[in-house]
Motif scaffolding. Structure first.
Motif, short mmCIF file in Angstrom:
data_model
loop_
_atom_site.label_atom_id
_atom_site.label_comp_id
_atom_site.label_asym_id
_atom_site.label_seq_id
_atom_site.Cartn_x
_atom_site.Cartn_y
_atom_site.Cartn_z
N LEU A 120 7.66 -4.18 -2.31
CA LEU A 120 7.65 -2.74 -2.53
C LEU A 120 7.73 -1.96 -1.21
O LEU A 120 8.46 -0.98 -1.11
N THR A 121 6.98 -2.40 -0.21
CA THR A 121 7.00 -1.67 1.05
C THR A 121 8.36 -1.77 1.73
O THR A 121 8.81 -0.80 2.36
N GLU A 122 9.03 -2.90 1.58
CA GLU A 122 10.37 -3.04 2.15
C GLU A 122 11.40 -2.24 1.36
O GLU A 122 12.28 -1.61 1.93
N ARG A 123 11.28 -2.27 0.03
CA ARG A 123 12.23 -1.53 -0.81
C ARG A 123 12.19 -0.03 -0.51
O ARG A 123 13.22 0.63 -0.47
N TYR A 124 10.96 0.49 -0.32
CA TYR A 124 10.81 1.94 -0.14
C TYR A 124 10.56 2.34 1.32
O TYR A 124 10.23 3.49 1.59
N SER A 125 10.73 1.40 2.23
CA SER A 125 10.63 1.68 3.68
C SER A 125 9.33 2.39 4.04
O SER A 125 9.33 3.44 4.68
N VAL A 126 8.22 1.83 3.57
CA VAL A 126 6.92 2.46 3.79
C VAL A 126 5.91 1.41 4.22
O VAL A 126 6.01 0.24 3.85
N LYS A 127 4.94 1.82 5.02
CA LYS A 127 3.86 0.93 5.44
C LYS A 127 2.62 1.20 4.58
O LYS A 127 2.43 2.31 4.10
N LEU A 128 1.79 0.19 4.42
CA LEU A 128 0.58 0.31 3.60
C LEU A 128 -0.66 0.12 4.45
O LEU A 128 -0.77 -0.86 5.20
N THR A 129 -1.60 1.05 4.30
CA THR A 129 -2.86 0.95 5.01
C THR A 129 -4.00 1.26 4.05
O THR A 129 -3.82 2.00 3.08
N ILE A 158 -0.62 -5.28 5.43
CA ILE A 158 -1.61 -4.23 5.22
C ILE A 158 -2.43 -4.04 6.49
O ILE A 158 -2.93 -5.01 7.05
N THR A 159 -2.56 -2.79 6.93
CA THR A 159 -3.36 -2.48 8.11
C THR A 159 -4.51 -1.55 7.71
O THR A 159 -4.73 -1.29 6.53
N PHE A 160 -5.22 -1.02 8.71
CA PHE A 160 -6.44 -0.27 8.43
C PHE A 160 -6.41 1.14 9.02
O PHE A 160 -6.01 1.33 10.17
N THR A 161 -6.84 2.10 8.20
CA THR A 161 -7.11 3.46 8.66
C THR A 161 -8.61 3.57 8.92
O THR A 161 -9.41 3.45 7.99
N PHE A 162 -8.97 3.81 10.16
CA PHE A 162 -10.37 3.85 10.58
C PHE A 162 -10.85 5.30 10.53
O PHE A 162 -10.48 6.12 11.38
N ASP A 163 -11.68 5.61 9.53
CA ASP A 163 -12.29 6.94 9.45
C ASP A 163 -13.60 6.90 10.23
O ASP A 163 -14.55 6.23 9.82
N GLN A 182 -11.21 -3.22 15.19
CA GLN A 182 -10.15 -2.78 16.11
C GLN A 182 -8.82 -3.52 15.96
O GLN A 182 -7.75 -2.89 16.00
N PRO A 183 -8.83 -4.85 15.75
CA PRO A 183 -7.53 -5.55 15.67
C PRO A 183 -6.65 -5.12 14.50
O PRO A 183 -5.44 -5.38 14.53
N PHE A 184 -7.23 -4.49 13.49
CA PHE A 184 -6.48 -4.15 12.29
C PHE A 184 -6.05 -2.68 12.23
O PHE A 184 -5.29 -2.29 11.35
N VAL A 185 -6.55 -1.87 13.15
CA VAL A 185 -6.41 -0.41 13.03
C VAL A 185 -5.05 0.08 13.49
O VAL A 185 -4.60 -0.24 14.60
N THR A 186 -4.39 0.88 12.64
CA THR A 186 -3.10 1.48 13.00
C THR A 186 -3.12 3.00 12.85
O THR A 186 -2.12 3.67 13.14
N TYR A 187 -4.25 3.56 12.39
CA TYR A 187 -4.33 5.00 12.12
C TYR A 187 -5.80 5.39 12.17
O TYR A 187 -6.68 4.58 11.82
N ILE A 188 -6.08 6.61 12.62
CA ILE A 188 -7.47 7.07 12.76
C ILE A 188 -7.65 8.39 12.03
O ILE A 188 -6.79 9.28 12.12
N HIS A 189 -8.77 8.52 11.33
CA HIS A 189 -9.20 9.81 10.79
C HIS A 189 -10.32 10.34 11.66
O HIS A 189 -11.34 9.68 11.84
N ILE A 190 -10.11 11.53 12.18
CA ILE A 190 -11.08 12.15 13.09
C ILE A 190 -11.93 13.15 12.33
O ILE A 190 -11.43 14.04 11.65
#
Length: 244
Positions: A120-129, A158-163, A182-190
């Motif tokens: 699904l992520t490849e078909r729709y060119s999207v990443k999942l977190t 699948i990666t991680f959004t760290f809030d 830390q090794p899994f984080v690709t996005y941060i919520h501040i």
């Protein structure tokens, strides 16, 4: 932090969202701030036309769109394949590069699950977190670590959004969790949180957000995700991030 890392989650404009303003108009405001990233929230999407309008604006401004979805990846230990495809298609239709969900109730991550997700992520060119939310079921570090470790072992996308603030709702230390995940984080919520679990402006709460940003991967997107009613206050919050 570099300016091109900073994102605005549309929760910043909560009063306008509640008043019925479409999120597509908020791309104009983010562009006026000189930023290139916006995080759109599914619970405030009105219709399919809004998805098209977001795509048009994002292409016009060269803006990167993230898609926040307050739903779960797993339910009753089963991967929600049909709904995941719906979210991926919505993301594709609005030109979003990534979708964010919560893990949900999973039993064991299987290779079949990850093949379905990859398809699904490849078909729709999207990443999942996935993200740590404010609930016990989706906001505990051990569950998140176990899940992401298993996904990585099987080669899943699948990666991680760290809030940084949500950990306080579970009585966990966001600094220690930054080191752990830390090794899994690709996005941060501040956000900053006070003793009563209310969001506050940066430096007005309990979260050692500067230290956390120093621990997490460099040069990844970081979204301001709390209501701010005045533009000058938002500009001040952005400047705090730029000074880190």
């Amino acid at each position: 932090m570099k300016k091109d890392q900073i994102a605005i989650n549309t929760l910043v404009y909560l009063e306008d969202l509640k008043a019925g303003l479409p999120q597509s108009e908020m791309l104009d405001w983010v562009h006026e701030l000189g930023l290139k990233n916006i995080e759109v929230r599914r619970e405030f999407i009105k219709d399919r036309q809004e998805l098209k309008d977001i795509k048009t604006k994002s292409e016009q401004y060269g803006m990167n769109v993230f898609y926040s979805i307050p739903e779960v990846l797993y339910d009753n230990q089963q991967l929600n394949v049909e709904t995941l495809e719906l979210y991926c298609k919505e993301a594709y239709d609005m030109n979003a590069s990534a979708i964010k969900l919560n893990i949900g109730e999973y039993g064991q991550v299987s290779e079949a699950d990850l093949k379905a997700i990859t398809r699904l992520t490849e078909r729709y060119s999207v990443k999942l977190t996935v993200e740590n939310d404010q609930t016990e079921s989706n906001g505990r570090s051990q569950k998140i670590l176990d899940f992401l470790t298993e996904v990585k072992k099987l080669g899943g996308p699948i990666t991680f959004t760290f809030d940084i603030g949500n950990w306080l709702f579970q009585g966990e230390d966001p600094v220690e969790n930054a080191k752990l995940l830390q090794p899994f984080v690709t996005y941060i919520h501040i956000k900053d949180i006070d003793q009563e679990k209310n969001t506050r402006l940066l430096n007005d709460g309990l979260v050692d957000w500067k230290r956390i940003i120093g621990i997490l991967p460099k040069e990844i997107p970081a979204a301001i995700e709390y209501p701010i009613s005045k533009k000058d206050v938002l500009v001040s919050e952005i400047q705090k991030l730029l000074n880190v």
